[in-house]
Design an enzyme around this catalytic site. Sequence first.
Site, short mmCIF file in Angstrom:
data_model
loop_
_atom_site.label_atom_id
_atom_site.label_comp_id
_atom_site.label_asym_id
_atom_site.label_seq_id
_atom_site.Cartn_x
_atom_site.Cartn_y
_atom_site.Cartn_z
N ASP A 193 -0.68 -0.41 4.88
CA ASP A 193 -1.44 0.76 5.30
C ASP A 193 -2.19 0.34 6.57
OD1 ASP A 193 -2.64 3.19 5.58
OD2 ASP A 193 -3.35 3.34 3.51
C1 BGC Z 1 -3.69 6.26 5.43
C2 BGC Z 1 -2.20 6.32 5.31
C3 BGC Z 1 -1.61 6.77 6.61
C4 BGC Z 1 -2.06 5.82 7.71
C5 BGC Z 1 -1.51 6.16 9.08
C6 BGC Z 1 -4.16 5.50 6.64
O1 BGC Z 1 -5.51 5.71 6.85
O2 BGC Z 1 -4.24 5.72 4.25
O3 BGC Z 1 -1.81 7.16 4.27
O4 BGC Z 1 -0.22 6.84 6.52
O5 BGC Z 1 -3.47 5.87 7.79
O6 BGC Z 1 -2.10 7.29 9.58
#
Ligand code: BGC
Length: 741
Positions: free
Chosen positions: A263
Site C-alpha cells: 500500500d
Molecule cells: C490506499 C490504497 C490506495 C493507495 C493508492 C492508499 O492510501 O490505502 O487503497 O490504493 O493509497 O492511492
Amino acid sequence: MKIRNILTAAALAVFAVSTAETPLYLDENAPLDARVADALSRMTTAEKVAILHAQSKFCSPGVARLGIPELWTSDGPHGVRAEVKWDEWDQAGWTNDSCVAFPALTCLAASWNPEISALYGQSIGEEALYRGKDVLLGPGVNIYRTPLNGRNFEYMGEDPYLASRMVVPYVRALQSNGVAACVKHYALNNHEANRHNTNINIDDRTLYEIYLPAFKAAVQEGGAWSIMGAYNLYRNEHNCHNSRMLNDILKGEWGFDGAVISDWGGAHDTDQAIANGLDLEFGTWTNGLNNGRTSAYDTYFLADPYLERLADGRADMATLDDKAGRVLRLIFRTAMNSHKSFGSLCSDEHYAAARRIGNEGIVLLRNENNVLPLPATPGMRVLVVGENAIKMMTVGGGSSSLKAQREILPLDGIRAALTGIATVDYARGYVGDVTGEYNGVTTGQDLTDSRSAAELIAEAVEKARNADYVIFVGGLNKLSGQDAEDTDRAELGLPYGQDDVIEALAQANPRTIVVNVSGNAVAMPWVDKVPAIVQAWYLGSEGGNSIADVLTGRVNPSGKLPFTFPVHLADNGAHAMGDYPGTLRDDGIYDQTYREGVLVGYRWHDTRDIAPLFAFGHGLSYTTFAYGELTADRSELNADGTITFSIPVTNTGSRAGAEIVQLYISDPVASVMRPEKELKGFEKVYLEPGETKTVTFTVGADALSFFDADTHSWKAEPGAFKALACAAADDIRSTYDFTLR
Ligand code: BGC
C-alpha cells in the site's frame, strides 16, 4: 495503451531483425515462466532492482533496454481515478481523465449476484484499458467487523462466503481485459483509525475462517495477478512485509504466483521488505493520501538500500530473481499483453452497467402497508428533503475518490422519473458537509446554506404537510470521520441532527420514506415511525436514476444486506468485547485483539441472541415469495461426499421480482464453540408472478468444517447437522436435519 502495444510490436520487430529470432520473453505463445526466466537472464542486477519500486506516484519502470514497458496502476475500486502529477498528489489537470463511477462495492455485494460482479469487473476493466492502466487497485475484501470502519464502503460485507463468491467474478472479468486486479488490503485492515500503527492479535481459527477466505478465493479461484499489503501490523510486522501473511500463507499455502504490491507508504524496512515477501514498493515517504517526498524513488526500501545489500552479500540473488520474476509476470500479463483491446471510456454501456448494478444492490429495508413503490397518480405532490439528495458523492472518501464524467443526483433522478406525473419540491432539512473537494478534484457545487437547524426543519415540515409523499434522502457522506479512508466514524448515529429532521417529518406526514445513502450501518431510532426505508449505498454516476427506478417501481428491489445493522453499537461483537480501537503501547503501536473471534456480524447476533435492527441477508421486494419445504437427496453424508438440498420458491405477488435464497449450515454439537449458523450457499432467483423455481445447493464436508488451529487443517466432525433455508439471517423458512458419517 495504443502506443504501448505499438512499442511492444516495435521491440519484437527490432529483435526479429537483429537476432533473426524472437527472444523467448517476447514470445506470447511461450510459457510464462520460461519467458520470465529468459528476461531475468538478460537483466542486470540494477535493472532487476529498478522494477521493484515506483518511479512516480502510480507507475513503476520497466526495462527500456529490453523493450519491457513500465507498469501503470490506478485506483480503484469504483472507477478509474483522475491523473495526478508525476510525483506529486496534485491533479495533473488533464481534461480526458474522467470516468464512469460505478456503485461502491457494498452495493455490489448487496446484489448477491455474481453475474453483476462480472459485469462490474468487465466494465471497469474496459475503462482502465482506455485510460492506459495495467493494474487496477481493487477490489477490496476486508471483512466488515465494525460499523465504525470508515472504509467499509469499499468492501464486500461481513461474511467470508458472500465476499468470496462476489470477488471472484470481478477479478476474473477485470483481468480478462488484460488489466490486473490488485486485491486489497491484505489483511486484517478492518478499521482505519491508526491504520499505520495498529497491530492485530487474532487466533488462527478466526483468521482462517473469517478474514482470509475472500483473499484466498480471489487468488486461487479468481487468479488475481497482484495483491496489496495492508498498512497495519500482524504479529508485530507490517503487512506489506509480513513473513507469515505473505511468505507462509499467500505464497506458500495458496501458491500465489503474482506480485505483492505495498500500500502507498506501507513499506518500512529494507531487510523485512526483502525477506518477507514484498515485490513492488509504492508510495514510500507518503501517508498514501497527501504528504509525500518528491523524487525520492532511489531511497525506497527496495531501491538503493537493496542494491547495497546485494553488493555486500547481505542479500541474495535468488530472492531478487523471485521478486523481479513476479513483477515481470505482472508486466507480461498486462502491459505486454498485445491481445488486449483499447477498451472504452464513459460509454453508454458502462453507464447502463452502473445503473444496473445500483438497481440490483439497493435494499428495501422496510415497506409498511406497501407505501412503496410510489403510485403514478397524476398531480401527486412529492417533497424531497435532505442534503444527500443534492450532494455529489463521487468526490471524497480517500483514494477511491473519482472525477466522474457525470453524476445523477437523487433529486434530479426523482424529478426526471416523475416528470408529467408529480410535482417535486425540495427542502434542505439540514446542513451537513458543504465542501466538495478531494485531492484537487472539485464538485463545483455550492451547498452553502446559512439557515439554522430550526429554520430548516420548519421549512421542511411545512412543505411536508402539503405533500402526498415525503422522501428524505440523507445518511453519511465521504467526509473524514464518516465513510472515508484514514478515519473511522465516531458513532453509529446519523450526523448533522438528521434524526430530528426525520422525526419531525414523520410527525408531519405519515408517508415519509427514508433513503439512507451510506456504506455503513447507521442507528435508526425512528425506525418504527416511518413506513419505508431504502438503503441506497454510494451509487456512483447513475445514483439518482437507480434510486428513482426503485422508488417508482420501474425496478423491483432485489438487494439484501451484506452486513448487519445493529440497534446499538454495543450490539456489535467487536464493540461488545471492548477492544476497539486497541490499547496504546509504549512504542506507539495500538494492540487490537479480535476478542469476539469468529463471532463477526450475524454470527455474533445469532449466537448471542441479540436482535439486529436489520439482519444480514435482509431485503424486501415489491412482490412476495413463499418458500416450500427444504429437502435433500440424502440424509447421511460421507466425509468425501456431497449433499444436495432443494427448496421451491414461488412468487406469490403480482410483480416479477428476484429473491435471494440463502443456505446456512448449523453444527449444534461440536468440540469447539461454533456460530449458530453460517452461510454456505445462496442464489438470486428471478420469478414471474405465480412462478415457482426450485433452488438447489450442493455442499460437501468443507461447508461443515471449522478451522482446527492445532492441526492447522479444516475439520468436519461427524454427527448431526442442520441446513437452514433462509430469506435473511433472522428469517428461517425451512430446515433439514442430516448427519455426517
Ligand atoms: C490506499 C490504497 C490506495 C493507495 C493508492 C492508499 O492510501 O490505502 O487503497 O490504493 O493509497 O492511492
